[in-house]
Design a protein around this motif. Structure first.
Motif, PDB file in Angstrom:
ATOM      1  N   TYR A  31      12.429  23.905  18.542  1.00 10.13           N
ATOM      2  CA  TYR A  31      12.229  22.518  17.953  1.00 10.13           C
ATOM      3  C   TYR A  31      10.981  21.780  17.942  1.00 10.13           C
ATOM      4  O   TYR A  31      10.784  20.846  17.594  1.00 10.13           O
ATOM      5  CB  TYR A  31      13.397  21.500  18.578  1.00 10.13           C
ATOM      6  CG  TYR A  31      13.214  21.371  20.145  1.00 10.13           C
ATOM      7  CD1 TYR A  31      12.304  20.455  20.682  1.00 10.13           C
ATOM      8  CD2 TYR A  31      13.864  22.233  20.886  1.00 10.13           C
ATOM      9  CE1 TYR A  31      12.083  20.277  21.895  1.00 10.13           C
ATOM     10  CE2 TYR A  31      13.917  22.145  22.480  1.00 10.13           C
ATOM     11  CZ  TYR A  31      12.745  21.058  22.814  1.00 10.13           C
ATOM     12  OH  TYR A  31      12.802  21.046  24.245  1.00 10.13           O
ATOM     13  N   TYR A  73       7.204  22.004   5.419  1.00 10.72           N
ATOM     14  CA  TYR A  73       8.592  22.620   4.897  1.00 10.72           C
ATOM     15  C   TYR A  73       9.582  22.389   5.984  1.00 10.72           C
ATOM     16  O   TYR A  73      10.620  23.179   6.266  1.00 10.72           O
ATOM     17  CB  TYR A  73       8.140  24.151   4.986  1.00 10.72           C
ATOM     18  CG  TYR A  73       7.169  24.508   3.872  1.00 10.72           C
ATOM     19  CD1 TYR A  73       7.593  24.544   2.727  1.00 10.72           C
ATOM     20  CD2 TYR A  73       5.944  24.695   4.244  1.00 10.72           C
ATOM     21  CE1 TYR A  73       6.501  24.884   1.569  1.00 10.72           C
ATOM     22  CE2 TYR A  73       4.925  25.254   3.100  1.00 10.72           C
ATOM     23  CZ  TYR A  73       5.362  25.241   2.135  1.00 10.72           C
ATOM     24  OH  TYR A  73       4.413  25.615   1.111  1.00 10.72           O
ATOM     25  N   MET A  74       9.546  21.373   6.563  1.00  6.76           N
ATOM     26  CA  MET A  74      10.905  20.688   7.561  1.00  6.76           C
ATOM     27  C   MET A  74      11.716  19.967   6.584  1.00  6.76           C
ATOM     28  O   MET A  74      11.773  19.405   5.644  1.00  6.76           O
ATOM     29  CB  MET A  74       9.948  19.831   8.605  1.00  6.76           C
ATOM     30  CG  MET A  74       8.993  20.537   9.444  1.00  6.76           C
ATOM     31  SD  MET A  74       8.474  19.362  10.536  1.00  6.76           S
ATOM     32  CE  MET A  74       7.808  18.206   9.511  1.00  6.76           C
ATOM     33  N   ALA A  75      12.983  20.142   7.103  1.00  8.76           N
ATOM     34  CA  ALA A  75      14.127  19.313   6.851  1.00  8.76           C
ATOM     35  C   ALA A  75      14.034  18.085   7.051  1.00  8.76           C
ATOM     36  O   ALA A  75      13.675  17.766   7.987  1.00  8.76           O
ATOM     37  CB  ALA A  75      15.515  19.999   7.443  1.00  8.76           C
ATOM     38  N   PRO A  76      14.570  17.376   5.952  1.00 13.77           N
ATOM     39  CA  PRO A  76      14.516  15.644   6.143  1.00 13.77           C
ATOM     40  C   PRO A  76      15.260  15.395   7.169  1.00 13.77           C
ATOM     41  O   PRO A  76      16.517  15.776   7.438  1.00 13.77           O
ATOM     42  CB  PRO A  76      14.829  15.443   4.816  1.00 13.77           C
ATOM     43  CG  PRO A  76      15.771  16.336   3.997  1.00 13.77           C
ATOM     44  CD  PRO A  76      15.085  17.507   4.767  1.00 13.77           C
ATOM     45  N   TRP A 121      14.298  15.605  10.410  1.00 14.15           N
ATOM     46  CA  TRP A 121      13.998  16.600  11.593  1.00 14.15           C
ATOM     47  C   TRP A 121      12.789  15.974  12.105  1.00 14.15           C
ATOM     48  O   TRP A 121      11.768  15.938  11.363  1.00 14.15           O
ATOM     49  CB  TRP A 121      14.069  17.874  11.554  1.00 14.15           C
ATOM     50  CG  TRP A 121      13.632  18.658  12.624  1.00 14.15           C
ATOM     51  CD1 TRP A 121      14.340  18.831  14.007  1.00 14.15           C
ATOM     52  CD2 TRP A 121      12.456  19.416  12.997  1.00 14.15           C
ATOM     53  NE1 TRP A 121      13.670  19.512  14.780  1.00 14.15           N
ATOM     54  CE2 TRP A 121      12.420  19.889  14.180  1.00 14.15           C
ATOM     55  CE3 TRP A 121      11.337  19.852  12.158  1.00 14.15           C
ATOM     56  CZ2 TRP A 121      11.385  20.865  14.701  1.00 14.15           C
ATOM     57  CZ3 TRP A 121      10.208  20.461  12.730  1.00 14.15           C
ATOM     58  CH2 TRP A 121      10.268  21.150  13.787  1.00 14.15           C
ATOM     59  N   SER A 153      17.734  15.928  17.404  1.00 11.26           N
ATOM     60  CA  SER A 153      17.602  16.088  15.917  1.00 11.26           C
ATOM     61  C   SER A 153      17.580  17.403  15.825  1.00 11.26           C
ATOM     62  O   SER A 153      18.319  17.792  14.531  1.00 11.26           O
ATOM     63  CB  SER A 153      16.428  15.333  15.334  1.00 11.26           C
ATOM     64  OG  SER A 153      15.144  16.096  15.463  1.00 11.26           O
ATOM     65  N   TRP A 154      16.973  18.302  16.388  1.00 13.34           N
ATOM     66  CA  TRP A 154      17.107  20.005  15.934  1.00 13.34           C
ATOM     67  C   TRP A 154      18.442  20.278  16.122  1.00 13.34           C
ATOM     68  O   TRP A 154      18.709  21.280  14.961  1.00 13.34           O
ATOM     69  CB  TRP A 154      16.219  20.690  17.050  1.00 13.34           C
ATOM     70  CG  TRP A 154      16.250  22.030  16.869  1.00 13.34           C
ATOM     71  CD1 TRP A 154      16.766  22.844  17.590  1.00 13.34           C
ATOM     72  CD2 TRP A 154      15.667  23.002  16.124  1.00 13.34           C
ATOM     73  NE1 TRP A 154      16.959  24.091  17.105  1.00 13.34           N
ATOM     74  CE2 TRP A 154      15.728  24.279  16.214  1.00 13.34           C
ATOM     75  CE3 TRP A 154      14.599  22.649  14.979  1.00 13.34           C
ATOM     76  CZ2 TRP A 154      15.617  25.333  15.537  1.00 13.34           C
ATOM     77  CZ3 TRP A 154      14.094  23.827  14.414  1.00 13.34           C
ATOM     78  CH2 TRP A 154      14.467  25.228  14.731  1.00 13.34           C
ATOM     79  N   GLN A 209      20.547  19.246  13.259  1.00 13.37           N
ATOM     80  CA  GLN A 209      20.067  19.939  11.906  1.00 13.37           C
ATOM     81  C   GLN A 209      20.815  21.552  11.869  1.00 13.37           C
ATOM     82  O   GLN A 209      21.044  21.890  10.705  1.00 13.37           O
ATOM     83  CB  GLN A 209      18.631  20.087  11.523  1.00 13.37           C
ATOM     84  CG  GLN A 209      18.036  18.756  11.296  1.00 13.37           C
ATOM     85  CD  GLN A 209      18.187  18.374   9.743  1.00 13.37           C
ATOM     86  OE1 GLN A 209      18.423  19.233   8.874  1.00 13.37           O
ATOM     87  NE2 GLN A 209      18.337  17.113   9.739  1.00 13.37           N
ATOM     88  N   ARG A 234      23.486  22.827   9.195  1.00 11.12           N
ATOM     89  CA  ARG A 234      23.131  23.929   8.255  1.00 11.12           C
ATOM     90  C   ARG A 234      24.246  24.839   8.760  1.00 11.12           C
ATOM     91  O   ARG A 234      24.839  25.647   7.627  1.00 11.12           O
ATOM     92  CB  ARG A 234      21.790  24.581   8.749  1.00 11.12           C
ATOM     93  CG  ARG A 234      21.452  25.684   8.095  1.00 11.12           C
ATOM     94  CD  ARG A 234      20.289  26.416   8.799  1.00 11.12           C
ATOM     95  NE  ARG A 234      19.906  27.715   8.013  1.00 11.12           N
ATOM     96  CZ  ARG A 234      18.564  28.422   8.067  1.00 11.12           C
ATOM     97  NH1 ARG A 234      17.660  27.934   8.761  1.00 11.12           N
ATOM     98  NH2 ARG A 234      18.523  29.567   7.547  1.00 11.12           N
ATOM     99  N   GLN A 248      27.292  26.750   6.033  1.00  9.16           N
ATOM    100  CA  GLN A 248      27.248  28.217   5.750  1.00  9.16           C
ATOM    101  C   GLN A 248      28.806  28.591   6.176  1.00  9.16           C
ATOM    102  O   GLN A 248      28.971  29.719   6.023  1.00  9.16           O
ATOM    103  CB  GLN A 248      26.217  28.898   6.525  1.00  9.16           C
ATOM    104  CG  GLN A 248      24.809  28.575   6.036  1.00  9.16           C
ATOM    105  CD  GLN A 248      23.762  29.257   6.637  1.00  9.16           C
ATOM    106  OE1 GLN A 248      24.047  29.963   7.544  1.00  9.16           O
ATOM    107  NE2 GLN A 248      22.659  29.218   6.198  1.00  9.16           N
TER     108      GLN A 248
END
Length: 76
Positions: A36, A43-46, A48, A55-56, A59, A63, A67
């Motif tokens: 984290y 290239y990080m997820a919004p 985070w 927050s890690w 996320q 994710r 899936q």
């Protein structure tokens, strides 16, 4: 006969040396750092934030849920 054997050995040596993989050491994240605490490379997820473990985890849960085949099948 020796020349042909030497030539075959040289060709085999050159062929095998082409199969070696170069070390991939050009990384920004150190192996001993937490996941984290990643780099700020765009290239990080919004949502985070770097260094925020909560927050890690959020996320990663989002994710994993995206899936999850069972959750996706029941939503359809």
């Amino acid at each position: 006969m020796r020349i042909a054997l030497l030539a075959c050995a040289v060709v085999a040596g050159l062929g095998l040396s082409a199969c070696s993989e170069k070390p991939q050491t050009n990384t920004q994240r150190k192996a001993d750092s937490r996941a984290y605490q990643g780099p700020d490379d765009g290239y990080m997820a919004p949502g985070w934030k770097i260094g925020d473990e909560a927050s890690w985890e959020a996320q990663m849960k989002a994710r994993a849920q995206g899936q999850n085949e069972y959750a996706r099948a029941s939503a359809s």
